[in-house]
Design a protein around this motif. Structure first.
Motif, PDB file in Angstrom:
ATOM      1  N   LEU A  48       0.806  -1.223   0.000  1.00  0.00           N
ATOM      2  CA  LEU A  48       0.000   0.000   0.000  1.00  0.00           C
ATOM      3  C   LEU A  48       0.844   1.280   0.000  1.00  0.00           C
ATOM      4  N   HIS A  49       2.117   1.151  -0.358  1.00  0.00           N
ATOM      5  CA  HIS A  49       3.023   2.288  -0.541  1.00  0.00           C
ATOM      6  C   HIS A  49       4.342   1.721  -1.050  1.00  0.00           C
ATOM      7  N   LYS A  83      -1.655   1.786   7.149  1.00  0.00           N
ATOM      8  CA  LYS A  83      -2.314   1.133   6.017  1.00  0.00           C
ATOM      9  C   LYS A  83      -2.006  -0.360   5.984  1.00  0.00           C
ATOM     10  N   GLY A  87      -5.110  -2.348   6.415  1.00  0.00           N
ATOM     11  CA  GLY A  87      -5.596  -2.411   5.031  1.00  0.00           C
ATOM     12  C   GLY A  87      -5.938  -3.813   4.532  1.00  0.00           C
ATOM     13  N   TYR A 658      -3.895   7.911   5.724  1.00  0.00           N
ATOM     14  CA  TYR A 658      -4.797   6.779   5.957  1.00  0.00           C
ATOM     15  C   TYR A 658      -5.305   6.110   4.689  1.00  0.00           C
ATOM     16  N   HIS A 659      -5.082   6.731   3.528  1.00  0.00           N
ATOM     17  CA  HIS A 659      -5.631   6.134   2.315  1.00  0.00           C
ATOM     18  C   HIS A 659      -4.569   5.899   1.263  1.00  0.00           C
ATOM     19  N   PHE A 660      -4.909   4.954   0.395  1.00  0.00           N
ATOM     20  CA  PHE A 660      -4.057   4.667  -0.743  1.00  0.00           C
ATOM     21  C   PHE A 660      -4.883   4.879  -1.996  1.00  0.00           C
ATOM     22  N   ARG A 663      -8.805   4.538  -2.770  1.00  0.00           N
ATOM     23  CA  ARG A 663      -9.421   3.891  -1.603  1.00  0.00           C
ATOM     24  C   ARG A 663     -10.060   2.540  -1.922  1.00  0.00           C
ATOM     25  N   THR A 666      -8.459   0.791   0.997  1.00  0.00           N
ATOM     26  CA  THR A 666      -8.447   1.428   2.321  1.00  0.00           C
ATOM     27  C   THR A 666      -9.844   1.877   2.783  1.00  0.00           C
ATOM     28  N   LEU A 672      -9.216   2.811   8.833  1.00  0.00           N
ATOM     29  CA  LEU A 672      -8.677   3.794   7.895  1.00  0.00           C
ATOM     30  C   LEU A 672      -9.799   4.683   7.367  1.00  0.00           C
TER      31      LEU A 672
END
Lengths: 836, 152
Positions: A48-49, A83, A87, A658-660, A663, A666, A672
């Motif tokens: 998620l990142h 996340k 997530g 909090y989001h990717f 969403r 997420t 999240l």
């Protein structure tokens, strides 16, 4: 236990310069599940990142029930971001796609895999016959696995023969790649995350690391709170968490980065803060740089950027006196005006200081997405696989030999088509088949009203491969249900070249299939052949694909030949290049200033920073860099859409912690989603006052393209700048795929269709807009988190963002035996895994 | 001395090229990269023309006799569509080459005259002209297959 919504970065484990970063293992299990009840832990890394944090998935009764960081991994030493902690719950969502869908009489209806694939193959063959390969486009992602990209890259280039394949990585990481290629000859991050441990000065250029790579920020925070903390310089128009901690915060007007960079270089040169010997021996182009930056004394840049000249001098003094300088960059540079030109200047600062390849002397041209690096390596974006140069016949021949096809099959008359041009061709109707995998352009691309038009083009056959019915999928002719992380096996590589394996932990829901299987199935059904009439794709599962990719990477800067699935199992991830010469991988590139700029080796012959015009092989030879780094200066130009008149604000969009992305996952993780449940608009107190806007008032942000509406958050953002998060689309609104006449909330309704001339990255961070108040607040504040850059300027009535009991995470600091126990557990797990 | 002729010719060529860049940009504004880059380059050309002025005065600008027709004819009207873009860009390329070779000629004369100031101007401008041509060429190469094979 720590509430990791209220405190996204967890407890501190301070450490001093040159010391080892302490281990802290973060663990979150579903309510009611204890550690002892977990059946097995399955190895993976975060999806998620781009940080590549290693973690294990907890499985109970065939379901994912939680995650735990891997203490032994070099990247995160056990830590996880919010996340990753929460997530994974999206995997278990009720509304996953479980069967293929095909469009019948205008409606998407369930179908069998055969039916869906037959439709795709039939249309493909028809179109190949009728118009040939140039009618095909592939728009992929930065979230699939290496094996999936490589397979797509091979059948796209050597099977179909289309140059139209790119990822949404164009939106996130294209500038990083090109900036590295321009300076050092090929892509590939010079530095290592461990440079944080050694640095005495850290510069964050347009990089809100606290929200985009939380674990990397934890590492920096732990240094900042330890003995001899590094100096911190932040360039950002928003009051990000790093900006709050900075020694110098350059709160520039967005769109003016290059002027600032030129002023910093001006100061380094005029004060003699550069290593003349290193520059003379290892670079070309210094004189041009000197000539260009002499026009940017701090006063000139201060005027352009809207900051104090003394602040620029102070930043330059810190950089000029650093002994171990770490620089990182992200979207504030990559998605802004003169993106590549600005990002290249970061490389130049390090060249001038001779600070590359040594501990603490790193450049991290960051990625945004977890597997963006692999899109770049394998040629699923605008490059050829293995960092090969499309304009180098020898490189193309290597691929032709490897794949056993005629060199002419592989399109190489120009660079592979960049994403924005693929969409333009679809708009004009010369691309009639578009396969979108694992991305959601109906929310993430600029100028959404236009994108929705294109998606509905009569003559466009749209295939969408995803795990949910996204906004984009609703426009598709065929929707293919995919398995996701935790449900399939593969590898991926983070920003600092660390390769991790991600193992299958559980079965995908219903008939959903791993992306690799879907792609292999298409290749089989299309019956792509090599020169000897044998199947073009000679692999059939993740590991055999990985082995095939290794051959493709052999001898190239991203050499994977020393890595195997077995070596990636247990222990830590491995940094490429990993081969006979570097069997344990390579922590830092260019230690000996051994750059990849030789004409036979480089990934590009060089691109003009102002126009994007490309050098020929002859021109590159004449320049003769021969392994020296290339310094390419550029003068500042005013942005294409300057604020003023009807549209006085500078508009930017970006992420929250909090989001990717849009969403897709997420929003389906309650912790999240609750932390940032809806869109907002950030505006400065001064601007709010002049427009009579109060916290929570409904405002409209509008450009000539369109508008969005959301509640206003009065924050510490720079005056004259407004910000909106880009995560919010329509899938969880009654409208589903678009505003449909309701108040639009997507940040990209109004963004400009424009891109950097060199990297072709769209410019989400520079455009003009106006702000108007639509309605008074209903007594509730904007739904923006208070823990991050979106914090209110003055606390007032806004209650703190917290996660409560559901967000309690166990953090275990520095227990070595835990790590060892983990190893034994995992060895057992691996065995169990194989028996299944 | 015929240098004045060349200076006048180049001054006119750069001004015309600036105008042509703008026209092509406007005509193909939906190709947003073309739109923005042509406008950037138009400004570059105007700066070039500006920089030539004092030398035109120094060497007595005389109206050139014939070559301007070359480019004026090219741009009576821009074209539309993707093939139109290719053809417009091709015209731009020819106009830019006319400037390019003129910079070379003037540079030669500046050396012969030992006119350092003029030589400096030539050096700073001719690279930009070369980059303009590089861009036009790059953009055309990218667009050509799609336009010539599949575009309607």
């Amino acid at each position: 236990m720590t509430d990791r919504i209220a405190n996204p970065w967890g407890e501190r484990t301070p450490f001093g310069q040159g010391e080892d970063w302490p281990v802290r293992v973060d663990q979150f299990l579903e309510d009611g599940v204890s550690e002892e009840e977990v059946d097995r832990w399955v190895q993976t890394a975060s999806i998620l990142h781009s940080n590549g944090d290693a973690l294990d998935i907890a499985v109970k009764d065939g379901r994912i029930v939680g995650v735990r960081g891997r203490g032994e991994d070099r990247v995160n030493k056990g830590r996880l971001g919010p996340k990753d902690l929460f997530g994974w719950q999206a995997n278990n969502s009720e509304d996953r796609l479980t069967r293929p869908l095909v469009r019948k009489d205008g409606e998407l209806v369930e179908a069998s895999w055969d039916e869906a694939m037959d439709l795709i193959v039939e249309r493909s063959k028809e179109l190949l016959e009728e118009k040939g390969p140039l009618a095909f486009g592939f728009y992929t992602t930065g979230q699939l696995f290496l094996e999936e990209y490589y397979t797509m890259g091979v059948f796209g280039k050597a099977g179909l023969g289309t140059p139209h394949m790119d990822g949404n990585t164009r939106l996130c990481t294209a500038t990083a790649a090109v900036a590295l290629e321009e300076t050092f000859g090929t892509d590939g991050q010079p530095g290592s995350y461990a440079d944080v441990d050694h640095a005495d000065t850290i510069c964050l250029y347009g990089h809100n690391v606290a929200e985009t790579q939380t674990v990397l920020w934890m590492r920096m925070l732990d240094r900042l709170e330890g003995p001899n903390p590094p100096k911190l310089i932040v360039v950002d128009p928003r009051p990000t968490a790093p900006a709050q901690r900075a020694d110098v915060h350059l709160k520039v007007k967005n769109g003016t980065n290059l002027a600032l960079m030129n002023a910093l270089l001006h100061e380094l040169i005029t004060n003699g803060w550069y290593d003349e010997e290193y520059v003379n021996a290892n670079t070309i182009g210094f004189e041009d740089l000197e000539q260009t930056v002499m026009e940017y004394p701090p006063e000139t840049a201060a005027e352009i950027c809207g900051v104090d000249a003394e602040e620029i001098r102070e930043a330059a003094r810190l950089i000029g006196n650093a002994e171990r300088l770490l620089s990182t960059a992200l979207q504030g540079f990559y998605q802004s005006h003169q993106a590549t030109a600005s990002s290249c200047q970061i490389n130049h600062i390090h060249l001038l200081r001779g600070m590359i390849g040594k501990p603490g002397c790193g450049i991290l041209q960051m990625n945004g997405q977890p597997t963006a690096q692999n899109t770049r390596e394998t040629g699923a974006n605008g490059d050829l696989p293995g960092f090969r140069n499309w304009d180098n016949e020898e490189h193309v021949q290597q691929l032709a030999d490897l794949w056993n096809v005629d060199r002419m099959t592989i399109p190489h008359w120009a660079p592979p088509t960049h994403a924005m041009q693929i969409w333009r061709y679809a708009e004009q109707g010369s691309i009639n088949f578009l396969w979108v995998s694992c991305t959601n352009p109906a929310v993430s691309l600029p100028d959404l009203p236009r994108i929705r038009q294109i998606l509905q083009n009569e003559g466009l056959f749209l295939v969408v491969q995803d795990i949910f019915l996204t906004e984009t999928a609703r426009y598709a002719d065929v929707v293919l249900p995919a398995a996701t992380w935790g449900e399939k096996t593969g590898t991926f590589t983070n920003t600092d070249r660390t390769v991790h394996i991600s193992e299958k932990a559980v079965d995908p829901p219903g008939e959903a299939k791993p992306d690799l299987e879907i792609l292999l199935d298409y290749a089989r059904r299309m019956d792509f052949r090599d020169k000897d009439d044998q199947p073009l794709i000679k692999w059939d599962d993740p590991e055999s694909t990985f082995e095939a990719w290794k051959e493709c990477s052999r001898g190239r800067p991203c050499d994977y030949t020393g890595i195997t699935y077995d070596r990636l199992r247990g222990g830590s991830g491995i940094q490429w290049p990993c081969n006979d010469e570097h069997p344990e991988g390579t922590e830092r590139l260019y230690r000996e200033a051994d750059f990849n700029t030789q004409t036979w080796n480089c990934e590009r012959y060089g691109i003009d920073l102002i126009t994007g015009g490309m050098n020929s092989e002859m021109e590159h030879k004449a320049m003769n860099p021969a392994g020296r780094a290339i310094i390419l200066p550029a003068g500042y130009l005013p942005p294409h859409e300057p604020p003023g008149g009807e549209y006085p604000f500078r508009y930017i969009n970006g992420r929250t912690v909090y989001h990717f992305h849009t969403r897709t996952k997420t929003a389906r993780a309650p912790q999240l989603q609750n932390a940032a449940p809806d869109a907002w608009v950030e505006i400065s107190p001064t601007d709010a006052e002049s427009l009579s806007i109060e916290e929570g008032d409904m405002v409209r942000v509008e450009s000539p393209r369109g508008y969005m509406e959301a509640k206003a958050r009065i924050s510490g953002i720079r005056e004259g700048v407004v910000f909106a998060p880009f995560h919010y689309g329509y899938f969880d609104t009654p409208e589903g795929d678009s505003p449909n006449g309701q108040s639009p909330r997507a940040a990209n309704e109004l963004t400009i269709t424009d891109w950097d001339p060199v990297s072709k990255q769209p410019l989400f961070k520079v455009g003009a807009a106006r702000v108007t108040k639509v309605a008074d607040n209903d007594g509730t504040p904007a739904p923006a988190p208070t823990t991050t850059a979106s914090a209110p300027a003055s606390g007032g009535s806004v209650s703190e963002t917290v996660g409560g009991d559901e967000a309690e995470v166990k953090e275990t600091v520095g227990k070595q035996e835990e790590g060892e126990k983990g190893l034994i557990d995992r060895a057992k797990d691996a065995l169990t895994g194989r028996e299944e | 001395m015929h240098l004045a002729n060349y200076l006048g010719y180049l001054h006119q060529s750069e001004s015309d090229l600036a105008e042509a860049f703008r026209k092509v940009g406007e005509a193909h504004a939906q190709e947003v990269d073309v739109y923005h880059i042509t406008h950037t380059l138009a400004k570059q050309c105007e700066t070039h023309a500006e920089k030539l002025k004092p030398f035109a005065d120094r060497y007595g600008e005389e109206k050139p006799e014939e070559p301007e027709q070359l480019y004026h004819e090219l741009f009576d009207q821009t074209r539309s569509g993707s093939l139109g873009l290719l053809r417009d860009m091709q015209d731009l390329y020819l106009m830019a080459s006319a400037c390019d070779i003129s910079w070379t000629m003037i540079g030669q004369a500046a050396q012969g005259l030992r006119d350092r100031e003029l030589l400096e101007v030539v050096n700073s401008c001719e690279n930009e002209t070369a980059n303009q041509m590089k861009w036009i060429r790059t953009r055309m190469k990218e667009a050509a297959p799609q336009t010539l094979i599949v575009a309607s």
